[in-house]
Motif scaffolding. Structure first.
Motif, short mmCIF file in Angstrom:
data_model
loop_
_atom_site.label_atom_id
_atom_site.label_comp_id
_atom_site.label_asym_id
_atom_site.label_seq_id
_atom_site.Cartn_x
_atom_site.Cartn_y
_atom_site.Cartn_z
N ASP A 28 86.69 40.07 62.92
CA ASP A 28 87.35 41.37 63.10
C ASP A 28 87.65 42.00 61.74
O ASP A 28 87.42 43.20 61.53
CB ASP A 28 88.65 41.20 63.89
CG ASP A 28 88.39 40.91 65.37
OD1 ASP A 28 87.26 41.16 65.84
OD2 ASP A 28 89.33 40.42 66.04
N ALA A 29 88.15 41.18 60.82
CA ALA A 29 88.47 41.69 59.48
C ALA A 29 87.20 42.11 58.74
O ALA A 29 87.19 43.12 58.02
CB ALA A 29 89.21 40.62 58.69
N LEU A 30 86.11 41.36 58.93
CA LEU A 30 84.86 41.71 58.28
C LEU A 30 84.30 43.00 58.85
O LEU A 30 83.79 43.86 58.10
CB LEU A 30 83.85 40.56 58.44
CG LEU A 30 82.50 40.75 57.75
CD1 LEU A 30 82.65 41.05 56.27
CD2 LEU A 30 81.62 39.50 57.96
N ALA A 31 84.40 43.19 60.17
CA ALA A 31 83.93 44.42 60.80
C ALA A 31 84.72 45.62 60.28
O ALA A 31 84.16 46.70 60.02
CB ALA A 31 84.04 44.31 62.31
N ALA A 33 86.19 45.82 57.36
CA ALA A 33 85.81 46.04 55.96
C ALA A 33 84.48 46.79 55.86
O ALA A 33 84.29 47.63 54.98
CB ALA A 33 85.73 44.71 55.24
N ILE A 34 83.56 46.49 56.77
CA ILE A 34 82.28 47.21 56.78
C ILE A 34 82.54 48.68 57.13
O ILE A 34 82.00 49.60 56.49
CB ILE A 34 81.30 46.57 57.78
CG1 ILE A 34 80.94 45.14 57.35
CG2 ILE A 34 80.04 47.42 57.91
CD1 ILE A 34 80.12 44.38 58.37
N HIS A 35 83.40 48.90 58.14
CA HIS A 35 83.71 50.26 58.56
C HIS A 35 84.42 51.03 57.44
O HIS A 35 84.19 52.24 57.26
CB HIS A 35 84.59 50.22 59.80
CG HIS A 35 84.96 51.58 60.32
ND1 HIS A 35 84.07 52.41 60.96
CD2 HIS A 35 86.15 52.27 60.27
CE1 HIS A 35 84.66 53.55 61.28
NE2 HIS A 35 85.93 53.48 60.88
N ALA A 36 85.27 50.35 56.67
CA ALA A 36 86.02 51.00 55.59
C ALA A 36 85.21 51.14 54.31
O ALA A 36 85.73 51.57 53.28
CB ALA A 36 87.31 50.22 55.32
N ASP A 37 83.94 50.76 54.35
CA ASP A 37 83.04 50.87 53.20
C ASP A 37 83.44 49.95 52.05
O ASP A 37 83.12 50.21 50.89
CB ASP A 37 82.99 52.32 52.69
CG ASP A 37 81.61 52.68 52.15
OD1 ASP A 37 80.62 52.06 52.58
OD2 ASP A 37 81.52 53.57 51.29
N TYR A 44 75.58 44.18 54.75
CA TYR A 44 76.42 43.88 55.92
C TYR A 44 76.38 45.06 56.88
O TYR A 44 76.71 46.18 56.52
CB TYR A 44 77.86 43.59 55.47
CG TYR A 44 78.00 42.25 54.82
CD1 TYR A 44 78.38 41.13 55.55
CD2 TYR A 44 77.70 42.09 53.46
CE1 TYR A 44 78.48 39.88 54.95
CE2 TYR A 44 77.80 40.84 52.86
CZ TYR A 44 78.18 39.74 53.60
OH TYR A 44 78.27 38.51 53.01
N ARG A 45 75.96 44.76 58.13
CA ARG A 45 75.83 45.79 59.14
C ARG A 45 76.55 45.35 60.41
O ARG A 45 76.57 44.17 60.78
CB ARG A 45 74.35 46.06 59.46
CG ARG A 45 73.56 46.60 58.27
CD ARG A 45 72.09 46.78 58.64
NE ARG A 45 71.31 47.26 57.50
CZ ARG A 45 71.14 48.53 57.20
NH1 ARG A 45 71.70 49.47 57.95
NH2 ARG A 45 70.41 48.88 56.15
N GLN A 46 77.11 46.34 61.10
CA GLN A 46 77.86 46.05 62.32
C GLN A 46 76.98 45.46 63.42
O GLN A 46 77.42 44.58 64.17
CB GLN A 46 78.52 47.35 62.84
CG GLN A 46 79.53 47.99 61.90
CD GLN A 46 80.85 47.23 61.84
OE1 GLN A 46 81.01 46.15 62.41
NE2 GLN A 46 81.81 47.80 61.12
N THR A 93 87.83 41.92 49.71
CA THR A 93 86.84 41.17 50.50
C THR A 93 87.55 40.34 51.56
O THR A 93 88.44 39.55 51.24
CB THR A 93 86.02 40.23 49.60
OG1 THR A 93 85.47 40.98 48.52
CG2 THR A 93 84.90 39.59 50.39
N PRO A 94 87.17 40.51 52.84
CA PRO A 94 87.77 39.67 53.88
C PRO A 94 87.31 38.22 53.69
O PRO A 94 86.13 37.96 53.47
CB PRO A 94 87.23 40.25 55.18
CG PRO A 94 85.97 40.96 54.78
CD PRO A 94 86.20 41.46 53.38
N THR A 95 88.24 37.29 53.72
CA THR A 95 87.89 35.89 53.50
C THR A 95 88.56 35.01 54.53
O THR A 95 89.60 35.36 55.10
CB THR A 95 88.33 35.44 52.09
OG1 THR A 95 89.75 35.63 51.95
CG2 THR A 95 87.61 36.23 51.01
#
Length: 259
Positions: A28-31, A33-37, A44-46, A93-95
């Motif tokens: 969820d956090a990675l998604a 971060a991708i959305h927030a650029d 990294y793609r949704q 970076t989401p970790t």
């Protein structure tokens, strides 16, 4: 191989537990971060992240029923996440150390197992090859047959053993001069025979070789153009022909008339 399979099973269990404890929140956090650029969207793609989530959910239920590792699983490692973070977003970076470490451990265990299986396959092929050679030699002996390669190997082996010099002298008594045409298709064992009997390793060299490396039929019955180049490096070059008699006008006119 049991040890490597055990390492993979242990790594699977660690990844299962890490997913149960932290996986959904991490993705969820990675998604987000991708959305927030925050993440590089070329890396990294949704779409594939959603597909990876489904694979991990199935894996966590039963690793034995899951497909081969998802091609993007490596993207959850700490190294990949750091490399995929856009410049200027350091610290965003989401970790999830448990998930990233478990992913790296699982992929490393799989790679070690695959490397071991590859070595075992190679060893098996070598054993099969050696067994096939032994059986083929016995079959040819029973049927009293020889191949062209057998004849070459027989002479080369005889020359390399004790008494090989005697055989070389006998051959020189029978043949004073050797001329080898199409030499660019000669292999190393044939060259060893000619060089020992008639060439640089003989008392009175009398060996002529004719060939053109540009006309080599690579792999033709084991032909090796490097053998030609090695021989050419120690040979005395012959004077080049000043005329090409194959292409004289009368010859070409006759051939043209024939066709």
């Amino acid at each position: 191989i049991d040890g490597s399979q055990g390492d993979v099973a242990d790594a699977q269990a660690v990844l299962q537990q890490a997913w149960h404890d932290h996986g959904e929140d991490f993705l969820d956090a990675l998604a987000a971060a991708i959305h927030a650029d925050v993440m590089n969207r070329n890396s990294y793609r949704q779409a594939w992240l959603a597909d990876l989530r489904q694979w991990l959910q199935a894996f966590a239920c039963d690793p034995s029923l899951a497909d081969a590792p998802h091609p993007k699983l490596e993207k959850l490692s700490a190294t990949a996440l750091a490399a995929g973070t856009k410049k200027g977003n350091a610290g965003k970076t989401p970790t999830s150390a448990p998930v990233s470490n478990a992913v790296s451990g699982y992929l490393d265990a799989l790679q070690a197992l695959q490397a071991l299986l590859a070595r075992r396959r190679g060893n098996l092929l070598h054993r099969l090859r050696d067994d096939a050679r032994t059986r083929l030699a016995l079959l040819k002996q029973e049927r009293r047959v020889q191949t062209y390669d057998d004849r070459i190997d027989g002479v080369a082996d005889a020359l390399s053993r004790d008494g090989g010099s005697t055989l070389a002298r006998q051959l020189r008594t029978q043949y004073a001069v050797a001329l080898v045409d199409e030499f660019q298709d000669t292999d190393a064992r044939q060259w060893a025979i000619f060089d020992q009997v008639f060439g640089s390793k003989s008392e009175q060299p009398a060996l002529f070789v004719i060939g053109d490396p540009k006309q080599a039929i690579y792999g033709f019955r084991g032909g090796d153009v490097h053998t030609y180049l090695a021989a050419a490096s120690i040979a005395e070059p012959a004077p080049p022909l000043s005329h090409n008699f194959r292409s004289r006008p009368n010859v070409l006119a006759a051939i043209a008339a024939l066709y």
